[in-house]
Design a protein around this motif. Structure first.
Motif, PDB file in Angstrom:
ATOM      1  N   ALA A   1       0.845  -1.196   0.000  1.00 22.05           N
ATOM      2  CA  ALA A   1       0.000   0.000   0.000  1.00 22.05           C
ATOM      3  C   ALA A   1       0.880   1.245   0.000  1.00 22.05           C
ATOM      4  CB  ALA A   1      -0.911  -0.016   1.218  1.00 22.05           C
ATOM      5  N   PHE A   2       0.497   2.223  -0.798  1.00 19.07           N
ATOM      6  CA  PHE A   2       1.321   3.418  -0.956  1.00 19.07           C
ATOM      7  C   PHE A   2       1.266   4.285   0.296  1.00 19.07           C
ATOM      8  CE2 PHE A   2       2.298   7.719  -2.389  1.00 19.07           C
ATOM      9  CZ  PHE A   2       3.408   7.506  -3.194  1.00 19.07           C
ATOM     10  N   LYS A   3       2.410   4.811   0.663  1.00 19.29           N
ATOM     11  CA  LYS A   3       2.513   5.755   1.770  1.00 19.29           C
ATOM     12  C   LYS A   3       3.211   7.018   1.280  1.00 19.29           C
ATOM     13  CE  LYS A   3       2.731   2.260   5.435  1.00 19.29           C
ATOM     14  NZ  LYS A   3       3.507   1.744   6.587  1.00 19.29           N
ATOM     15  N   TRP A   4       2.879   8.137   1.910  1.00 22.28           N
ATOM     16  CA  TRP A   4       3.470   9.402   1.489  1.00 22.28           C
ATOM     17  C   TRP A   4       4.988   9.326   1.548  1.00 22.28           C
ATOM     18  CZ3 TRP A   4       6.731  13.372   2.204  1.00 22.28           C
ATOM     19  CH2 TRP A   4       6.479  14.572   1.504  1.00 22.28           C
ATOM     20  N   THR A   5       5.611   9.818   0.492  1.00 23.09           N
ATOM     21  CA  THR A   5       7.061   9.876   0.408  1.00 23.09           C
ATOM     22  C   THR A   5       7.437  11.102  -0.407  1.00 23.09           C
ATOM     23  OG1 THR A   5       9.056   8.792  -0.482  1.00 23.09           O
ATOM     24  CG2 THR A   5       6.968   8.311  -1.579  1.00 23.09           C
ATOM     25  N   ALA A   6       8.571  11.684  -0.108  1.00 18.79           N
ATOM     26  CA  ALA A   6       9.009  12.868  -0.844  1.00 18.79           C
ATOM     27  C   ALA A   6       9.526  12.521  -2.229  1.00 18.79           C
ATOM     28  CB  ALA A   6      10.103  13.599  -0.047  1.00 18.79           C
ATOM     29  N   ALA A   7       9.764  11.227  -2.482  1.00 22.07           N
ATOM     30  CA  ALA A   7      10.321  10.811  -3.771  1.00 22.07           C
ATOM     31  C   ALA A   7       9.591   9.572  -4.288  1.00 22.07           C
ATOM     32  CB  ALA A   7      11.823  10.536  -3.635  1.00 22.07           C
ATOM     33  N   PRO A   8       8.366   9.735  -4.815  1.00 21.37           N
ATOM     34  CA  PRO A   8       7.633   8.578  -5.346  1.00 21.37           C
ATOM     35  C   PRO A   8       8.325   7.982  -6.566  1.00 21.37           C
ATOM     36  CG  PRO A   8       6.526  10.621  -5.925  1.00 21.37           C
ATOM     37  CD  PRO A   8       7.612  10.983  -4.969  1.00 21.37           C
ATOM     38  N   THR A   9       8.217   6.666  -6.708  1.00 17.36           N
ATOM     39  CA  THR A   9       8.802   5.957  -7.847  1.00 17.36           C
ATOM     40  C   THR A   9       7.731   5.115  -8.523  1.00 17.36           C
ATOM     41  OG1 THR A   9       9.418   4.008  -6.545  1.00 17.36           O
ATOM     42  CG2 THR A   9      11.031   5.827  -6.655  1.00 17.36           C
ATOM     43  N   LEU A  10       8.009   4.698  -9.752  1.00 16.69           N
ATOM     44  CA  LEU A  10       7.069   3.844 -10.471  1.00 16.69           C
ATOM     45  C   LEU A  10       6.897   2.499  -9.761  1.00 16.69           C
ATOM     46  CD1 LEU A  10       8.182   4.552 -14.160  1.00 16.69           C
ATOM     47  CD2 LEU A  10       6.089   5.345 -13.041  1.00 16.69           C
ATOM     48  N   ASP A  11       7.995   1.959  -9.234  1.00  8.32           N
ATOM     49  CA  ASP A  11       7.925   0.652  -8.567  1.00  8.32           C
ATOM     50  C   ASP A  11       7.073   0.681  -7.303  1.00  8.32           C
ATOM     51  OD1 ASP A  11       9.483  -0.497 -10.500  1.00  8.32           O
ATOM     52  OD2 ASP A  11      11.368  -0.260  -9.387  1.00  8.32           O
ATOM     53  N   ALA A  12       6.874   1.855  -6.735  1.00  9.15           N
ATOM     54  CA  ALA A  12       6.108   1.968  -5.489  1.00  9.15           C
ATOM     55  C   ALA A  12       4.606   2.089  -5.734  1.00  9.15           C
ATOM     56  CB  ALA A  12       6.601   3.164  -4.687  1.00  9.15           C
TER      57      ALA A  12
END
Length: 233
Positions: free
Chosen positions: A54-65
């Motif tokens: 499940a996605f969580k907030w991050t300052a650097a989102p990636t395609l793999d996430a």
């Protein structure tokens, strides 16, 4: 004569076919109980693709996430679920709108609700297009509720980052002889976008996949107008 047990029979057969030195101690027993016969090639199962958590907030989102499934996240501390994805030229660039309302028709006007609006590069987009944007101001805004208890929204401009991939782009070019509002086709892909909270706004985000999103022209694209002017000189 005595009847040979199954294990003894298999052991004897192994010795006859392969020679005594070719049989291991547990060969006969290992072939029993429904296992594949000795000598059958193994068929290892293909490793299962590991699903993104499940996605969580991050300052650097990636395609793999980006997780599979509908695009959803949080908008100022309240669950945000995207029901329409619309791609169209806007202010000289392609834009993508993640909207929490259903679009009633492909060229309908999107009104009300909350939406994430992102700018993509101008010009041609095709299947295989990818872009990852670092956290910074610009390239879009979040039409969001400042007070979750009301339906009133505001255009929130904050540091944002995103990762997007287009996997399907079945889109017709703009028809200069067509109507002002033109349905152009469909697109599929995946996206993750985050907004950095400050003041009265909390960290907000949305991530997931989209299928057959509406692609449309709501007027002549600015880059087409520029091409027309250049051709007329």
């Amino acid at each position: 004569p005595k009847m040979l047990t199954k294990t003894t029979y298999l052991a004897v057969a192994c010795a006859v076919l392969l020679g005594a030195s070719g049989c291991k101690k547990d060969d006969a027993a290992a072939t029993g109980g429904g296992a594949e016969p000795a000598g059958s090639p193994a068929s290892p199962a293909a490793p299962a693709k590991k699903a993104a958590p499940a996605f969580k907030w991050t300052a650097a989102p990636t395609l793999d996430a980006i997780p599979d499934g509908a695009i959803k996240g949080m908008a100022n501390g309240v669950p945000f679920e995207v029901k329409s994805v619309v791609i169209q030229p806007s202010f000289g660039k392609w834009s993508i709108k993640l909207w929490d309302k259903e679009l009633k028709r492909p060229t309908g006007i999107a009104m009300g609700g909350q939406s994430i609006n992102l700018s993509l590069p101008p010009g041609q987009i095709a299947a295989g297009f990818k872009r990852v944007k670092a956290l910074k101001y610009g390239d879009g805004y979040f039409q969001i509720r400042k007070d979750p208890k009301t339906d009133k929204t505001t255009s929130w401009n904050a540091k944002n980052a995103y990762a997007i991939e287009i996997t399907k782009w079945d889109v017709k070019p703009h028809d200069p002889k067509g109507r002002i509002f033109q349905y152009a086709g469909r697109a599929s892909g995946r996206i993750a976008v985050v907004y950095k909270g400050y003041g009265d706004f909390k960290d907000s985000y949305a991530a997931g996949t989209f299928t057959n999103a509406v692609v449309r022209y709501m007027g002549k694209p600015r880059w087409k107008k520029a091409e027309t002017k250049t051709a007329g000189k």
